[in-house]
Scaffold this motif. Structure first.
Motif, PDB file in Angstrom:
ATOM      1  N   SER A 167     -23.885  -9.892  90.253  1.00 20.10           N
ATOM      2  CA  SER A 167     -23.218  -8.713  89.708  1.00 20.10           C
ATOM      3  C   SER A 167     -21.791  -9.081  89.309  1.00 20.10           C
ATOM      4  N   PHE A 168     -21.206  -8.259  88.426  1.00 15.03           N
ATOM      5  CA  PHE A 168     -19.875  -8.584  87.927  1.00 15.03           C
ATOM      6  C   PHE A 168     -18.817  -7.519  88.180  1.00 15.03           C
ATOM      7  N   HIS A 169     -19.208  -6.384  88.709  1.00 15.47           N
ATOM      8  CA  HIS A 169     -18.203  -5.422  89.129  1.00 15.47           C
ATOM      9  C   HIS A 169     -18.773  -4.577  90.252  1.00 15.47           C
ATOM     10  N   SER A 170     -17.889  -3.842  90.911  1.00  8.14           N
ATOM     11  CA  SER A 170     -18.251  -3.153  92.152  1.00  8.14           C
ATOM     12  C   SER A 170     -19.356  -2.124  91.972  1.00  8.14           C
ATOM     13  N   LEU A 171     -19.429  -1.476  90.806  1.00  5.89           N
ATOM     14  CA  LEU A 171     -20.466  -0.473  90.597  1.00  5.89           C
ATOM     15  C   LEU A 171     -21.854  -1.097  90.648  1.00  5.89           C
ATOM     16  N   GLU A 172     -22.001  -2.262  90.024  1.00  4.77           N
ATOM     17  CA  GLU A 172     -23.288  -2.972  90.053  1.00  4.77           C
ATOM     18  C   GLU A 172     -23.578  -3.458  91.469  1.00  4.77           C
ATOM     19  N   ASP A 173     -22.586  -4.123  92.059  1.00  8.16           N
ATOM     20  CA  ASP A 173     -22.810  -4.738  93.367  1.00  8.16           C
ATOM     21  C   ASP A 173     -23.118  -3.709  94.440  1.00  8.16           C
ATOM     22  N   ARG A 174     -22.521  -2.529  94.316  1.00 10.27           N
ATOM     23  CA  ARG A 174     -22.769  -1.480  95.305  1.00 10.27           C
ATOM     24  C   ARG A 174     -24.247  -1.078  95.316  1.00 10.27           C
TER      25      ARG A 174
END
Length: 308
Positions: free
Chosen positions: A239-246
């Motif tokens: 993932s590349f930002h917190s929204l994806e990784d969350r």
């Protein structure tokens, strides 16, 4: 591929190592991009192994088809990764040994001004991963209600001036709708002029995520991937930002725990067991000199549990 649009695949070796490729296995590269992960998987795959690659970007598909023409172990599936099970079913595939997803936008897409992803290069406001269908960024900005724009800028970009920017766009388009990335970037800069980084960063990210339904696709594909995995198979996600990784973090955590039970009730012998086992700790990109855009990348790995 034009050298101008070269792409250094992030966490390439680490991701493929995490897959634990078996020579005769069946694997999926759910986000082919420019094929960095796929080519490394093929180096470890035997003659009887199979690799299915998925992408919706026409240029990525063209490159994938060229790879398939050179290597008959490769099958190209044109579509979004959210359509994973349907695309594989069309190929007669119902189970796989490993899946890899590298979310986000690729450097070639950003670097080509005509794709409209970058606020640093003036081009048409497009931003579609598959630019042959769906609303472009310009079309969405010309028709969306200010309230919808505000919600998108805040939810997907955490843009603090979301309301002001949405109202300004609505005001400007009454005279002339925004058509280029430079026009949008300038409009945002006039409002976010004190921003420490490029003032258009968050707005461009938010629009791209929204029109491509990126987060919705991630939420759709993870359960499909889990269902497709054979016992012992690996799911590798970058993932590349917190929204994806969350989304990824919560999914893997939930599927790696037993369902909660009422302590007042007797334990059932056939109580449902976790589907996944978390593998190692999340891994962040370290050497990003060759690809500074990868500095926020994070990789998570889970393995399908064997049924007792």
């Amino acid at each position: 591929m034009n050298a101008l649009y070269s792409h250094e695949t992030v966490l390439k070796q680490e991701a493929v190592d995490a897959l634990r490729v078996e020579g005769s296995g069946v694997y999926v590269d759910g986000t082919f991009g420019r094929g960095g992960h796929s080519r490394l998987i093929l180096e470890q795959l035997g003659d009887s192994g199979r690799l299915y690659v998925i992408d919706c970007d026409p240029e990525a598909i063209a490159e994938a088809q060229q790879l398939a023409a050179e290597d008959d172990r490769v099958t190209v599936c044109a579509g979004t990764f959210g359509e994973l099970q349907e695309l594989l079913s069309d190929q007669g595939v119902t189970a796989v040994d490993g899946l890899l997803f590298d979310f986000g936008v690729s450097s070639p897409q950003i670097d080509q001004a005509e794709r409209g992803f970058s606020f640093q290069r003036s081009g048409p406001l497009d931003m579609r991963m598959d630019n042959s269908q769906g609303l472009s960024a310009a079309e969405w900005l010309a028709s969306a209600e200010p309230q919808e724009m505000r919600q998108v800028f805040w939810r997907y970009g955490e843009e603090k001036n979301a309301n002001r920017i949405a109202r300004k766009i609505a005001e400007v388009r009454m005279e002339k709708p925004l058509q280029t990335t430079a026009e949008l970037a300038q409009l945002v800069a006039e409002i976010n002029f004190r921003d420490h980084k490029n003032p258009a960063t968050r707005v461009f990210q938010a629009i791209r995520i929204h029109i491509n339904k990126e987060l919705e696709q991630i939420e759709q594909v993870l359960p499909q991937a889990c269902d497709l995995l054979l016992p012992g198979g690996r799911l590798v996600v970058i993932s590349f930002h917190s929204l994806e990784d969350r989304i990824v973090k919560r999914f893997m955590k939930k599927r790696s725990k037993t369902a909660p039970v009422d302590r007042r009730m007797p334990v059932e012998i056939n109580q449902e067991q976790p589907e996944l086992r978390l593998v190692g700790k999340p891994l962040k990109a370290v050497d990003v000199d060759a690809n500074v855009r990868a500095r926020s990348a994070i990789m998570r790995v889970a393995e399908k549990r064997h049924v007792d």
